[in-house]
Scaffold this motif. Structure first.
Motif, PDB file in Angstrom:
ATOM      1  N   PRO A  17       0.831  -1.210   0.000  1.00 42.11           N
ATOM      2  CA  PRO A  17       0.000   0.000   0.000  1.00 42.11           C
ATOM      3  C   PRO A  17       0.864   1.259   0.000  1.00 42.11           C
ATOM      4  CG  PRO A  17      -0.672  -1.496   1.754  1.00 42.11           C
ATOM      5  CD  PRO A  17       0.587  -2.037   1.163  1.00 42.11           C
ATOM      6  N   ILE A  18       0.476   2.231  -0.811  1.00 42.26           N
ATOM      7  CA  ILE A  18       1.223   3.487  -0.825  1.00 42.26           C
ATOM      8  C   ILE A  18       0.456   4.599  -0.128  1.00 42.26           C
ATOM      9  CG2 ILE A  18       2.558   2.924  -2.881  1.00 42.26           C
ATOM     10  CD1 ILE A  18       0.617   4.810  -4.409  1.00 42.26           C
ATOM     11  N   ALA A  39     -16.568   6.497   3.949  1.00 43.16           N
ATOM     12  CA  ALA A  39     -15.483   5.631   3.476  1.00 43.16           C
ATOM     13  C   ALA A  39     -15.886   4.908   2.197  1.00 43.16           C
ATOM     14  CB  ALA A  39     -15.091   4.627   4.552  1.00 43.16           C
ATOM     15  N   HIS A  40     -17.115   4.414   2.147  1.00 42.76           N
ATOM     16  CA  HIS A  40     -17.579   3.724   0.938  1.00 42.76           C
ATOM     17  C   HIS A  40     -17.671   4.690  -0.241  1.00 42.76           C
ATOM     18  CE1 HIS A  40     -18.151  -0.150   2.698  1.00 42.76           C
ATOM     19  NE2 HIS A  40     -19.007   0.294   3.594  1.00 42.76           N
ATOM     20  N   GLY A  41     -18.090   5.919   0.014  1.00 42.07           N
ATOM     21  CA  GLY A  41     -18.131   6.925  -1.039  1.00 42.07           C
ATOM     22  C   GLY A  41     -16.753   7.236  -1.579  1.00 42.07           C
ATOM     23  N   LEU A  42     -15.772   7.381  -0.680  1.00 40.43           N
ATOM     24  CA  LEU A  42     -14.383   7.607  -1.111  1.00 40.43           C
ATOM     25  C   LEU A  42     -13.863   6.425  -1.921  1.00 40.43           C
ATOM     26  CD1 LEU A  42     -12.773   9.146   2.096  1.00 40.43           C
ATOM     27  CD2 LEU A  42     -13.052  10.262  -0.125  1.00 40.43           C
ATOM     28  N   GLU A  43     -14.163   5.245  -1.453  1.00 36.76           N
ATOM     29  CA  GLU A  43     -13.725   4.031  -2.152  1.00 36.76           C
ATOM     30  C   GLU A  43     -14.274   4.011  -3.577  1.00 36.76           C
ATOM     31  OE1 GLU A  43     -14.606  -0.719  -1.633  1.00 36.76           O
ATOM     32  OE2 GLU A  43     -14.451   0.482   0.176  1.00 36.76           O
ATOM     33  N   THR A  44     -15.544   4.328  -3.735  1.00 37.00           N
ATOM     34  CA  THR A  44     -16.168   4.344  -5.057  1.00 37.00           C
ATOM     35  C   THR A  44     -15.505   5.368  -5.969  1.00 37.00           C
ATOM     36  OG1 THR A  44     -18.280   3.649  -4.124  1.00 37.00           O
ATOM     37  CG2 THR A  44     -18.351   4.691  -6.281  1.00 37.00           C
ATOM     38  N   GLU A  45     -15.258   6.555  -5.451  1.00 36.96           N
ATOM     39  CA  GLU A  45     -14.639   7.605  -6.270  1.00 36.96           C
ATOM     40  C   GLU A  45     -13.193   7.270  -6.626  1.00 36.96           C
ATOM     41  OE1 GLU A  45     -16.104  10.261  -7.701  1.00 36.96           O
ATOM     42  OE2 GLU A  45     -17.955   9.386  -6.920  1.00 36.96           O
ATOM     43  N   ARG A  53      -5.545   0.202  -7.952  1.00 37.25           N
ATOM     44  CA  ARG A  53      -5.782  -1.213  -7.706  1.00 37.25           C
ATOM     45  C   ARG A  53      -6.166  -1.426  -6.256  1.00 37.25           C
ATOM     46  NH1 ARG A  53      -0.493  -4.300  -8.629  1.00 37.25           N
ATOM     47  NH2 ARG A  53      -1.831  -5.882  -7.754  1.00 37.25           N
ATOM     48  N   ASP A  54      -6.938  -2.447  -6.006  1.00 44.09           N
ATOM     49  CA  ASP A  54      -7.212  -2.951  -4.655  1.00 44.09           C
ATOM     50  C   ASP A  54      -7.549  -1.853  -3.654  1.00 44.09           C
ATOM     51  OD1 ASP A  54      -6.702  -5.497  -5.650  1.00 44.09           O
ATOM     52  OD2 ASP A  54      -4.600  -5.430  -5.067  1.00 44.09           O
ATOM     53  N   ILE A  55      -8.588  -1.134  -3.912  1.00 45.98           N
ATOM     54  CA  ILE A  55      -9.056  -0.117  -2.972  1.00 45.98           C
ATOM     55  C   ILE A  55     -10.186  -0.752  -2.165  1.00 45.98           C
ATOM     56  CG2 ILE A  55     -10.175   2.117  -2.742  1.00 45.98           C
ATOM     57  CD1 ILE A  55      -8.775   2.894  -5.377  1.00 45.98           C
ATOM     58  N   TYR A  56     -10.052  -0.723  -0.846  1.00 40.04           N
ATOM     59  CA  TYR A  56     -11.081  -1.328  -0.011  1.00 40.04           C
ATOM     60  C   TYR A  56     -11.113  -0.657   1.357  1.00 40.04           C
ATOM     61  CZ  TYR A  56      -6.920  -3.920   1.342  1.00 40.04           C
ATOM     62  OH  TYR A  56      -5.648  -4.260   1.718  1.00 40.04           O
ATOM     63  N   THR A  57     -12.253  -0.805   2.011  1.00 43.96           N
ATOM     64  CA  THR A  57     -12.468  -0.246   3.333  1.00 43.96           C
ATOM     65  C   THR A  57     -12.164  -1.320   4.379  1.00 43.96           C
ATOM     66  OG1 THR A  57     -14.211   1.178   2.461  1.00 43.96           O
ATOM     67  CG2 THR A  57     -14.174   0.858   4.844  1.00 43.96           C
ATOM     68  N   VAL A  58     -11.408  -0.952   5.386  1.00 43.47           N
ATOM     69  CA  VAL A  58     -11.073  -1.863   6.477  1.00 43.47           C
ATOM     70  C   VAL A  58     -11.702  -1.321   7.755  1.00 43.47           C
ATOM     71  CG1 VAL A  58      -9.176  -2.832   7.846  1.00 43.47           C
ATOM     72  CG2 VAL A  58      -8.893  -2.475   5.390  1.00 43.47           C
ATOM     73  N   GLY A  59     -12.265  -2.194   8.551  1.00 45.10           N
ATOM     74  CA  GLY A  59     -12.816  -1.763   9.836  1.00 45.10           C
ATOM     75  C   GLY A  59     -14.171  -1.098   9.730  1.00 45.10           C
ATOM     76  N   ARG A  60     -14.947  -1.523   8.771  1.00 46.80           N
ATOM     77  CA  ARG A  60     -16.250  -0.906   8.575  1.00 46.80           C
ATOM     78  C   ARG A  60     -17.238  -1.268   9.667  1.00 46.80           C
ATOM     79  NH1 ARG A  60     -16.927  -4.044   3.073  1.00 46.80           N
ATOM     80  NH2 ARG A  60     -14.798  -3.393   3.118  1.00 46.80           N
TER      81      ARG A  60
END
Length: 78
Positions: A17-18, A39-45, A53-60
């Protein structure tokens, strides 16, 4: 016992992860569900940006539905 074998995958330098983003509430009135929604909105954008690549939410925070019945308004049919 219902537990599968671990999956071991080789990782390269491009798999590190960068950027990590931590969201926290500005006030005590902000709920964990609201932060999860942001967080989900940011992930979508972010997924719309070419080359990501591999954008996901952790600890939802899981979605919770609270259902309350008013027994005075319920009809019982037989």
């Amino acid at each position: 016992m219902g537990v599968g074998q671990p999956i071991i995958k080789p990782r390269g330098i491009e798999d590190v992860p960068i950027v990590n983003v931590t969201l926290s509430p500005l006030s005590e009135s902000t709920t964990l569900q609201e932060i999860t929604s942001v967080a989900h909105g940011l992930e979508t954008e972010l997924k719309r940006i070419p080359g990501t690549r591999d954008i996901y939410t952790v600890g939802r925070q899981p979605t919770i539905v609270d259902v309350r019945l008013d027994l005075r308004k319920c009809r019982v049919t037989e």
